[in-house]
Design a protein around this motif. Structure first.
Motif, PDB file in Angstrom:
ATOM      1  N   LEU A 161     -39.956  27.837  66.004  1.00  0.00           N
ATOM      2  CA  LEU A 161     -39.572  28.604  67.189  1.00  0.00           C
ATOM      3  C   LEU A 161     -40.781  28.936  68.067  1.00  0.00           C
ATOM      4  CD1 LEU A 161     -36.946  29.815  68.367  1.00  0.00           C
ATOM      5  CD2 LEU A 161     -37.538  31.952  67.224  1.00  0.00           C
ATOM      6  N   SER A 162     -41.959  28.978  67.480  1.00  0.00           N
ATOM      7  CA  SER A 162     -43.157  29.307  68.259  1.00  0.00           C
ATOM      8  C   SER A 162     -43.484  28.242  69.295  1.00  0.00           C
ATOM      9  CB  SER A 162     -44.353  29.502  67.324  1.00  0.00           C
ATOM     10  OG  SER A 162     -44.643  28.302  66.617  1.00  0.00           O
ATOM     11  N   VAL A 167     -41.424  27.066  71.384  1.00  0.00           N
ATOM     12  CA  VAL A 167     -40.621  27.329  72.588  1.00  0.00           C
ATOM     13  C   VAL A 167     -41.378  28.319  73.460  1.00  0.00           C
ATOM     14  CG1 VAL A 167     -38.415  28.156  73.475  1.00  0.00           C
ATOM     15  CG2 VAL A 167     -38.504  26.929  71.294  1.00  0.00           C
ATOM     16  N   GLN A 210     -37.437  34.249  76.630  1.00  0.00           N
ATOM     17  CA  GLN A 210     -37.335  35.387  75.728  1.00  0.00           C
ATOM     18  C   GLN A 210     -35.883  35.820  75.516  1.00  0.00           C
ATOM     19  OE1 GLN A 210     -39.898  36.348  73.954  1.00  0.00           O
ATOM     20  NE2 GLN A 210     -41.111  34.805  75.050  1.00  0.00           N
ATOM     21  N   LYS A 240     -34.163  33.247  73.245  1.00  0.00           N
ATOM     22  CA  LYS A 240     -34.629  33.359  71.856  1.00  0.00           C
ATOM     23  C   LYS A 240     -34.072  34.619  71.194  1.00  0.00           C
ATOM     24  CE  LYS A 240     -39.097  32.596  72.718  1.00  0.00           C
ATOM     25  NZ  LYS A 240     -40.540  32.343  72.458  1.00  0.00           N
ATOM     26  N   ARG A 241     -33.939  35.686  71.973  1.00  0.00           N
ATOM     27  CA  ARG A 241     -33.336  36.902  71.426  1.00  0.00           C
ATOM     28  C   ARG A 241     -31.869  36.642  71.066  1.00  0.00           C
ATOM     29  NH1 ARG A 241     -33.514  41.582  68.607  1.00  0.00           N
ATOM     30  NH2 ARG A 241     -32.208  43.211  69.520  1.00  0.00           N
ATOM     31  N   LEU A 280     -30.591  33.835  70.237  1.00  0.00           N
ATOM     32  CA  LEU A 280     -30.590  32.956  69.062  1.00  0.00           C
ATOM     33  C   LEU A 280     -30.800  33.772  67.792  1.00  0.00           C
ATOM     34  CD1 LEU A 280     -30.381  29.811  68.903  1.00  0.00           C
ATOM     35  CD2 LEU A 280     -32.835  29.822  68.469  1.00  0.00           C
ATOM     36  N   GLU A 281     -31.664  34.761  67.844  1.00  0.00           N
ATOM     37  CA  GLU A 281     -31.908  35.614  66.686  1.00  0.00           C
ATOM     38  C   GLU A 281     -30.670  36.428  66.325  1.00  0.00           C
ATOM     39  OE1 GLU A 281     -34.829  39.357  65.410  1.00  0.00           O
ATOM     40  OE2 GLU A 281     -35.341  38.087  67.137  1.00  0.00           O
ATOM     41  N   LEU A 311     -33.477  24.794  71.621  1.00  0.00           N
ATOM     42  CA  LEU A 311     -33.201  26.086  70.993  1.00  0.00           C
ATOM     43  C   LEU A 311     -32.221  25.943  69.836  1.00  0.00           C
ATOM     44  CD1 LEU A 311     -32.934  28.234  74.235  1.00  0.00           C
ATOM     45  CD2 LEU A 311     -34.549  28.666  72.382  1.00  0.00           C
ATOM     46  N   ARG A 320     -33.551  24.792  66.524  1.00  0.00           N
ATOM     47  CA  ARG A 320     -34.368  25.759  65.791  1.00  0.00           C
ATOM     48  C   ARG A 320     -33.542  26.847  65.116  1.00  0.00           C
ATOM     49  NH1 ARG A 320     -37.151  22.909  69.029  1.00  0.00           N
ATOM     50  NH2 ARG A 320     -39.421  22.740  68.896  1.00  0.00           N
ATOM     51  N   THR A 342     -40.928  30.768  63.411  1.00  0.00           N
ATOM     52  CA  THR A 342     -39.618  30.772  62.754  1.00  0.00           C
ATOM     53  C   THR A 342     -39.638  31.652  61.517  1.00  0.00           C
ATOM     54  OG1 THR A 342     -38.975  28.589  63.571  1.00  0.00           O
ATOM     55  CG2 THR A 342     -37.963  29.316  61.521  1.00  0.00           C
TER      56      THR A 342
END
Length: 497
Positions: free
Chosen positions: A190-191, A193, A197, A200-201, A203-204, A226, A229, A404
């Motif tokens: 993930l780093s 990407v 933000q 990615k949030r 996705l989390e 995305l 990952r 990740t």
């Protein structure tokens, strides 16, 4: 008259249904008959069995040989009955001891030279044999797969002659060794990407609560990057989940080298896939992508390009966690508890909102493109995020983001809080009573639902996402801040709840 018995299995979904293979050799005109509702592959077993015995220097007696597959009203499909039929015939001919044969179940396909070939469904068969306190005889290549069935005796044989010698005491078949776990393909970190933000949030949150997610953005914005990952953020499967997922792949013939699947599967079918490929079906009702993605991720790129019938068929599995394939003679059910992650362009040309590149039909083209996904389907998607391309200058200057491993640790901690609160259910499956929401947070959610015209399903999913956001920061109670963030992902469907 001589009768011998051995067990085999038919498959209904991932359940192994016991089948008694009864062999009778009696006086009368020479014949080799198979009864008990066999399909063509089972009926052809008599020729494979005859040829395999001939290859070993044996011949069938010139008598009436009757094979009964009980229960007689259950459809028997596949070539995996060959081995059981051959062993039953050999026991009835008194070449093999009947009492010993009766203590086993057998599954395998015979070659004309007597070799035992791999078949699908060995793992469910091993679990079925374990439940019946029987040993299992299977192909040598699949002995490791059968060994996952528990504390049962597994005879993994390369050919029929070796098996005969084993029962006669002139040869010993070594017990198979557990093959270990399947190695998951290397997941990108993930780093890597840069920026994004908000995406990615989302996705989390998706990973932490097993929620569904749709990403909307122009070509090349990073939607597929995305999604790829996400698999690395999910925690390992439990032992029970690993057996269940591996059994599905075994029935589908996709269990590599008998290795147990301990990582959540990631499936990404092409958008031209048929309904049978997505949901399951075909002549023998094989599992589809929704079942192969059980306890994992089903990624649908270019979702509006999926055939409408295939897309709408996803609605029931998303709610129930299973899919049922209906046939005139039977109904086959497979598990299908998956996370749907979808990606789509904002319109057919892909550049809606970009004045320099959008087509002349904007914004109407965007509305028509989104309308390919029905309201009920969108209503079942928990999170929606707009993914915009990151400027080249920002990509060049951006530092390294969270890895990740760091995000996966937060996801796993969130899952542990969920399991402590509501058992094996994830937040995406939890009831409203289990969500622990403060009064002011519930009031905000109710006011937003009224204003945004959310359905009851949409309101419930909003609260579930809020609960996941609270779990990620370790809050025992959902507050207004968590609901407000969840609303930021819910209201992005134009004109939809």
């Amino acid at each position: 008259m001589s009768i011998a018995r051995i067990r085999s299995f038919a498959f209904s979904g991932i359940d192994a249904v016991p089948v008694d293979v009864e062999v009778q050799i009696s006086s009368g005109l020479p014949a080799f008959l198979i009864v008990g509702l066999p399909d063509k592959a089972v009926a052809e077993a008599r020729e494979r069995v005859r040829a395999a015995l001939t290859a070993m220097g044996l011949s069938l007696p010139p008598k009436r040989i009757l094979i009964n597959l009980a229960p007689a009203d259950l459809q028997k499909e596949g070539s995996h009955f060959d081995l059981a039929i051959a062993l039953g015939v050999l026991a009835a001919m008194e070449v093999l001891p009947r009492d010993e044969i009766a203590g086993y179940a057998a599954i395998g396909e015979l070659s004309l030279d007597g070799r035992v070939n791999p078949v699908t469904g060995v793992l469910p068969a091993a679990l079925g044999a374990s439940a019946l306190a029987l040993g299992l005889i299977c192909p040598q290549q699949q002995g490791g797969e059968a060994a996952w069935g528990g504390e049962i005796e597994v005879l993994a044989t390369p050919d029929l002659l070796s098996l005969m010698n084993h029962f006669r005491g002139t040869q010993v078949l070594s017990p198979p060794v557990l093959p270990g776990s399947a190695s998951s393909p290397h997941a990108a970190d993930l780093s890597e990407v840069k920026g994004m933000q908000t995406a990615k949030r989302a996705l989390e949150i998706c990973a932490a609560g097993a929620h569904s997610l749709i990403m909307i953005g122009p070509p090349g914005a990073g939607k597929s990057m995305l999604a790829e990952r996400l698999a690395g953020l999910l925690p390992n499967l439990t032992s029970a989940e690993a057996l269940e997922v591996s059994a599905i792949h075994s029935v589908a013939g996709q269990l590599t080298d008998g290795k147990l699947i301990k990582r959540p599967p990631f499936r990404e079918p092409h958008h031209s896939a048929s309904q049978a490929a997505i949901i399951g079906g075909g002549p023998r009702a094989k599992p589809g992508e929704v079942s192969l993605a059980h306890r994992g991720v089903l990624f649908l790129d270019e979702m509006p390009e999926l055939p409408r019938q295939s897309m709408e068929a996803l609605r029931a599995p998303m709610e129930t966690g299973r899919t049922t394939i209906s046939r005139a003679a039977a109904h086959v059910t497979y598990p299908a508890r998956f996370q749907l992650v979808a990606a789509m362009n904002p319109c057919r040309c892909g550049y809606l909102g970009d004045a320099s590149r959008e087509c002349g039909r904007a914004p109407r083209c965007g509305e028509e493109y989104l309308s390919k996904i029905s309201g009920p389907m969108l209503d079942r998607i928990d999170l929606c995020v707009q993914v915009q391309p990151v400027p080249i200058a920002e990509i060049a200057r951006a530092g390294t983001g969270e890895t990740t491993q760091v995000v996966a640790a937060r996801v796993e901690a969130s899952r542990e809080r969920q399991h402590a609160r509501q058992g094996p259910l994830s937040n995406a499956e939890a009831s409203l009573e289990a969500l622990a929401i403060s009064p002011d947070a519930r009031t905000l959610a109710e006011q937003a639902a009224e204003r945004l015209h959310l359905s009851a399903r949409g309101f419930t999913r909003l609260l579930r996402v809020s609960r996941t956001i609270a779990d990620l920061v370790g809050c025992a109670l959902v507050n207004r801040t968590h609901v407000a963030e969840a609303l930021g992902y819910r209201h992005r469907f134009p004109g939809r709840g």
